[in-house]
Design a protein around this motif. Structure first.
Motif, PDB file in Angstrom:
ATOM      1  N   ALA A  23      52.983  32.828  45.083  1.00 35.21           N
ATOM      2  CA  ALA A  23      53.249  32.970  43.655  1.00 35.21           C
ATOM      3  C   ALA A  23      52.401  31.975  42.879  1.00 35.21           C
ATOM      4  O   ALA A  23      52.319  30.796  43.239  1.00 35.21           O
ATOM      5  CB  ALA A  23      54.729  32.730  43.376  1.00 35.21           C
ATOM      6  N   ALA A  24      51.795  32.456  41.817  1.00 34.90           N
ATOM      7  CA  ALA A  24      50.966  31.598  40.981  1.00 34.90           C
ATOM      8  C   ALA A  24      51.675  31.300  39.666  1.00 34.90           C
ATOM      9  O   ALA A  24      52.329  32.176  39.093  1.00 34.90           O
ATOM     10  CB  ALA A  24      49.630  32.263  40.696  1.00 34.90           C
ATOM     11  N   SER A  25      51.525  30.068  39.202  1.00 33.49           N
ATOM     12  CA  SER A  25      52.057  29.702  37.887  1.00 33.49           C
ATOM     13  C   SER A  25      51.045  28.807  37.190  1.00 33.49           C
ATOM     14  O   SER A  25      50.277  28.098  37.837  1.00 33.49           O
ATOM     15  CB  SER A  25      53.399  28.975  38.016  1.00 33.49           C
ATOM     16  N   GLY A  26      51.032  28.898  35.873  1.00 38.61           N
ATOM     17  CA  GLY A  26      50.108  28.078  35.101  1.00 38.61           C
ATOM     18  C   GLY A  26      48.728  28.693  34.947  1.00 38.61           C
ATOM     19  O   GLY A  26      47.869  28.116  34.280  1.00 38.61           O
ATOM     20  N   PHE A  27      48.504  29.862  35.572  1.00 38.02           N
ATOM     21  CA  PHE A  27      47.223  30.534  35.407  1.00 38.02           C
ATOM     22  C   PHE A  27      47.390  32.005  35.751  1.00 38.02           C
ATOM     23  O   PHE A  27      48.365  32.404  36.390  1.00 38.02           O
ATOM     24  CB  PHE A  27      46.128  29.901  36.263  1.00 38.02           C
ATOM     25  N   THR A  28      46.421  32.794  35.342  1.00 35.58           N
ATOM     26  CA  THR A  28      46.462  34.235  35.599  1.00 35.58           C
ATOM     27  C   THR A  28      45.706  34.530  36.882  1.00 35.58           C
ATOM     28  O   THR A  28      44.496  34.309  36.972  1.00 35.58           O
ATOM     29  CB  THR A  28      45.841  35.004  34.418  1.00 35.58           C
ATOM     30  N   LEU A  29      46.419  35.045  37.850  1.00 38.80           N
ATOM     31  CA  LEU A  29      45.873  35.206  39.194  1.00 38.80           C
ATOM     32  C   LEU A  29      44.703  36.170  39.255  1.00 38.80           C
ATOM     33  O   LEU A  29      43.838  36.054  40.126  1.00 38.80           O
ATOM     34  CB  LEU A  29      46.992  35.662  40.135  1.00 38.80           C
ATOM     35  N   ASN A  30      44.629  37.121  38.347  1.00 41.53           N
ATOM     36  CA  ASN A  30      43.581  38.131  38.460  1.00 41.53           C
ATOM     37  C   ASN A  30      42.195  37.593  38.112  1.00 41.53           C
ATOM     38  O   ASN A  30      41.210  38.321  38.205  1.00 41.53           O
ATOM     39  CB  ASN A  30      43.906  39.377  37.644  1.00 41.53           C
ATOM     40  N   TYR A  31      42.106  36.321  37.751  1.00 41.09           N
ATOM     41  CA  TYR A  31      40.805  35.703  37.552  1.00 41.09           C
ATOM     42  C   TYR A  31      40.304  34.988  38.803  1.00 41.09           C
ATOM     43  O   TYR A  31      39.280  34.307  38.772  1.00 41.09           O
ATOM     44  CB  TYR A  31      40.858  34.696  36.401  1.00 41.09           C
ATOM     45  N   TYR A  32      41.051  35.155  39.919  1.00 44.22           N
ATOM     46  CA  TYR A  32      40.743  34.361  41.105  1.00 44.22           C
ATOM     47  C   TYR A  32      40.670  35.189  42.379  1.00 44.22           C
ATOM     48  O   TYR A  32      41.442  36.128  42.585  1.00 44.22           O
ATOM     49  CB  TYR A  32      41.807  33.276  41.299  1.00 44.22           C
ATOM     50  N   THR A  33      39.724  34.825  43.215  1.00 48.22           N
ATOM     51  CA  THR A  33      39.700  35.251  44.602  1.00 48.22           C
ATOM     52  C   THR A  33      40.734  34.404  45.349  1.00 48.22           C
ATOM     53  O   THR A  33      40.821  33.195  45.141  1.00 48.22           O
ATOM     54  CB  THR A  33      38.304  35.011  45.207  1.00 48.22           C
ATOM     55  N   ILE A  34      41.508  35.054  46.221  1.00 47.86           N
ATOM     56  CA  ILE A  34      42.584  34.364  46.927  1.00 47.86           C
ATOM     57  C   ILE A  34      42.368  34.445  48.431  1.00 47.86           C
ATOM     58  O   ILE A  34      42.050  35.506  48.974  1.00 47.86           O
ATOM     59  CB  ILE A  34      43.952  34.974  46.594  1.00 47.86           C
ATOM     60  N   GLY A  35      42.582  33.335  49.081  1.00 44.78           N
ATOM     61  CA  GLY A  35      42.473  33.293  50.535  1.00 44.78           C
ATOM     62  C   GLY A  35      43.758  32.826  51.183  1.00 44.78           C
ATOM     63  O   GLY A  35      44.583  32.145  50.544  1.00 44.78           O
ATOM     64  N   TRP A  36      43.954  33.225  52.414  1.00 44.63           N
ATOM     65  CA  TRP A  36      45.033  32.691  53.259  1.00 44.63           C
ATOM     66  C   TRP A  36      44.365  31.885  54.372  1.00 44.63           C
ATOM     67  O   TRP A  36      43.460  32.377  55.053  1.00 44.63           O
ATOM     68  CB  TRP A  36      45.888  33.793  53.852  1.00 44.63           C
ATOM     69  N   VAL A  37      44.815  30.675  54.538  1.00 50.93           N
ATOM     70  CA  VAL A  37      44.259  29.734  55.505  1.00 50.93           C
ATOM     71  C   VAL A  37      45.403  29.176  56.332  1.00 50.93           C
ATOM     72  O   VAL A  37      46.480  28.921  55.798  1.00 50.93           O
ATOM     73  CB  VAL A  37      43.517  28.588  54.782  1.00 50.93           C
TER      74      VAL A  37
END
Length: 126
Positions: A23-37
């Motif tokens: 879950a993301a807060s404080g920013f809009t997630l659709n502006y970001y590439t997301i990774g799982w590490v």
């Protein structure tokens, strides 16, 4: 304040499934590439998967290909990692991480993300 929070980890038997959420807060997630590490005890961090900002591109480490599926719901500011057929070697702390959408997933294995969550423990054991 920009924040990523993972959830959904736990103890599961080999062959079982878990679904991790980020879950993301404080920013809009659709502006970001997301990774799982993930990081297992005594081992280096390993890039597991990556998803582009619009969800149109995904990549997976060979070790999880065919078993893990990454997805996102930008309307809910959420990213998910569905993990099936879990193995003991999948045991690790799993992190979600974010970087600008202008950075593709092609270099996901470098784990050069700008923002990181606190991690959630996944333990696969009988």
């Amino acid at each position: 304040q920009l924040q990523l929070v993972e959830s959904g980890g736990g103890l599961v038997q080999p062959g079982g499934s878990l679904r991790l959420s980020c879950a993301a807060s404080g920013f809009t997630l659709n502006y970001y590439t997301i990774g799982w590490v993930r990081q297992a005890p005594g081992k280096e961090r390993e890039g597991v998967s990556c998803i582009s900002s619009n969800g149109g591109s995904t990549v997976y480490a060979d070790s999880v290909k065919g078993r893990f599926t990454v997805s996102r719901d930008n309307s809910q500011n959420m990213v998910y990692l569905q993990m099936n057929s879990l193995k003991p070697e999948d045991t690790a702390v799993y992190y979600c991480a974010a970087i600008s959408r202008y950075v593709s997933c092609s270099d996901y294995a470098k784990n050069q993300y700008a923002y990181w969550g606190q991690g959630t423990q996944v333990t696969v054991s009988s």
